[in-house]
Scaffold this active site. Structure first.
Site, PDB file in Angstrom:
ATOM      1  CE  LYS A  12      36.400 -17.230 -30.118  1.00  0.00           C
ATOM      2  NZ  LYS A  12      36.527 -18.658 -29.797  1.00  0.00           N
TER       3      LYS A  12
ATOM      4  CD  GLU B 224      36.287 -14.876 -27.317  1.00  0.00           C
ATOM      5  OE1 GLU B 224      37.036 -15.735 -26.812  1.00  0.00           O
ATOM      6  OE2 GLU B 224      35.094 -15.078 -27.554  1.00  0.00           O
TER       7      GLU B 224
HETATM    8  P1  13P Z   1      30.822 -19.229 -29.693  1.00  0.00           P
HETATM    9  O1  13P Z   1      31.302 -19.448 -31.097  1.00  0.00           O
HETATM   10  O2  13P Z   1      29.788 -20.217 -29.253  1.00  0.00           O
HETATM   11  O3  13P Z   1      30.426 -17.793 -29.446  1.00  0.00           O
HETATM   12  O4  13P Z   1      32.038 -19.547 -28.740  1.00  0.00           O
HETATM   13  C1  13P Z   1      33.275 -19.084 -29.065  1.00  0.00           C
HETATM   14  C2  13P Z   1      34.021 -18.802 -27.827  1.00  0.00           C
HETATM   15  O5  13P Z   1      35.097 -19.339 -27.634  1.00  0.00           O
HETATM   16  C3  13P Z   1      33.458 -17.843 -26.874  1.00  0.00           C
HETATM   17  O6  13P Z   1      34.442 -17.455 -25.963  1.00  0.00           O
END
Ligand code: 13P
Length: 340
Positions: A219, A177
């Site tokens: 992500k 991510e």
């Molecule tokens: P949000 O969808 O609220 O941005 O959170 C996703 C997430 O896991 C952030 O690390």
């Protein structure tokens, strides 16, 4: 390392019509969410709130996996079953946030690097034993005057790759991510440029660390106008810019892209995902891994009261269903109106 098992898990996490619930708020973050609805944050209220999410009937039709925080992975439902078992029993794959948060990058004002590599191998082995089958690590890239720097992008990409390699060694699918924040007054073009540069570096590092892409998920942020940019790109422009960027840099071996919501409203997050899926076929599944965009209406309905658990479950089911429709490009704003 059993690559086939990792690849099978990764594909199951982006099964047709399904996406991921990010319920991995740290103790500090969930307190902020609870403060916003005047609910107290205690170990028990956090447990009760997560139980309502994990026991919502019908949700597994739209939810393939849930990302948990360390405390939650060790908690139990009222019937005594550990949460990872509650999820697995309903066909949902349990996952775990393993980073220790984004910290100031020394010498680089305004930039962050994510902590958590020390001791990670041992923690991953324990998480696997507790039932987790995938993990998440979030890196944060900020757009501003003169930032992001190359050093910030490289440090974060390197950490993501080391994390991903350790996950695969432990039998966990790494969700990679790298979040380019939507905070700021930048244009969508600038967001696209920074997202492209970040992902280019991330995939170069993953390759360098021998991470097998078939056993990973990405992500990312969507490519968006900065929150304070006077001209806000519309849904079609967001979808087109995001896809153009990813087609240039995300290898086809990656089974799925699961977007974060990052501060978009629930409706925006659903509508934009829907637009991308309506635009055509891509090498990867385009899905969701939303935190706020799935939970905001749930928290609003719940407000910390047992009496509202039914309404909160209905709100969660409704939002999950709409995002499930967006996986096929079948969502429309009309569907928001269905009362819950
Ligand atoms: P949000 O969808 O609220 O941005 O959170 C996703 C997430 O896991 C952030 O690390």
């Amino acid at each position: 390392m059993n690559i086939d098992a990792l690849a099978t898990t990764a594909r199951a996490m982006v099964a047709p019509g399904k996406g991921i619930l990010a319920a991995d708020e740290s103790t500090g973050t969930i307190k902020k969410r609870f403060d916003s609805i005047d609910a107290e944050s205690t170990e028990e209220t956090r447990r009760a709130y997560r139980e309502l999410l994990f026991t919502t009937e019908g949700a597994p039709k739209y939810v393939s996996g849930v990302i948990l925080f360390d405390e939650t992975l060790r908690q139990q439902a009222s019937d005594g079953r550990p949460f990872p078992k509650v999820l697995a029993d309903s066909g949902i794959i349990p996952g775990i946030k393993v980073d220790m948060g984004a910290k100031d990058l020394a010498g680089f004002p305004g930039e962050k690097v994510t902590d958590g590599l020390d001791g990670l191998r041992g923690r991953l082995a324990e998480y696997y034993d507790l039932g987790a089958r995938f993990a998440k690590w979030r890196a944060v890239i900020t757009i501003g005057d003169g930032i992001p720097t190359r050093t910030c992008i490289e440090s974060n990409a390197h950490a993501l790759a080391r994390y991903a390699a350790l996950c695969q060694e432990s039998g966990l699918v790494p969700i990679v991510e790298p979040e380019v924040l939507m905070d700021g007054g930048h244009t969508i073009e600038r967001c696209e440029e920074v997202t492209l540069a970040t992902l280019e570096r991330v995939y170069s590092e993953l390759h360098g660390h021998r991470v097998v892409l078939e056993g990973t998920l990405l992500k990312p942020n969507m490519v968006l106008s900065g929150k304070d940019c006077p001209t806000q790109a519309g849904v079609g422009e967001v979808a087109a810019a995001t896809l153009r960027c990813f087609l240039r840099v995300v290898p086809a071996a990656v089974p799925g892209i699961v977007f974060l919501s990052g501060g978009q409203t629930p409706e925006q997050a659903t509508e934009r995902l829907n637009a991308m899926n309506a635009m055509g076929d891509y090498p990867w599944e385009l899905s969701f891994s939303y935190g706020r965009a799935l939970q905001a209406p749930v928290l609003e309905a719940w407000r910390g009261s047992d009496a509202n658990v039914g309404a909160a479950k209905r709100a969660y089911h409704h939002r999950a269903k709409l995002n499930g429709a967006a996986r096929y490009g079948n969502y429309s704003r009309e569907m928001e109106k269905v009362s819950v």
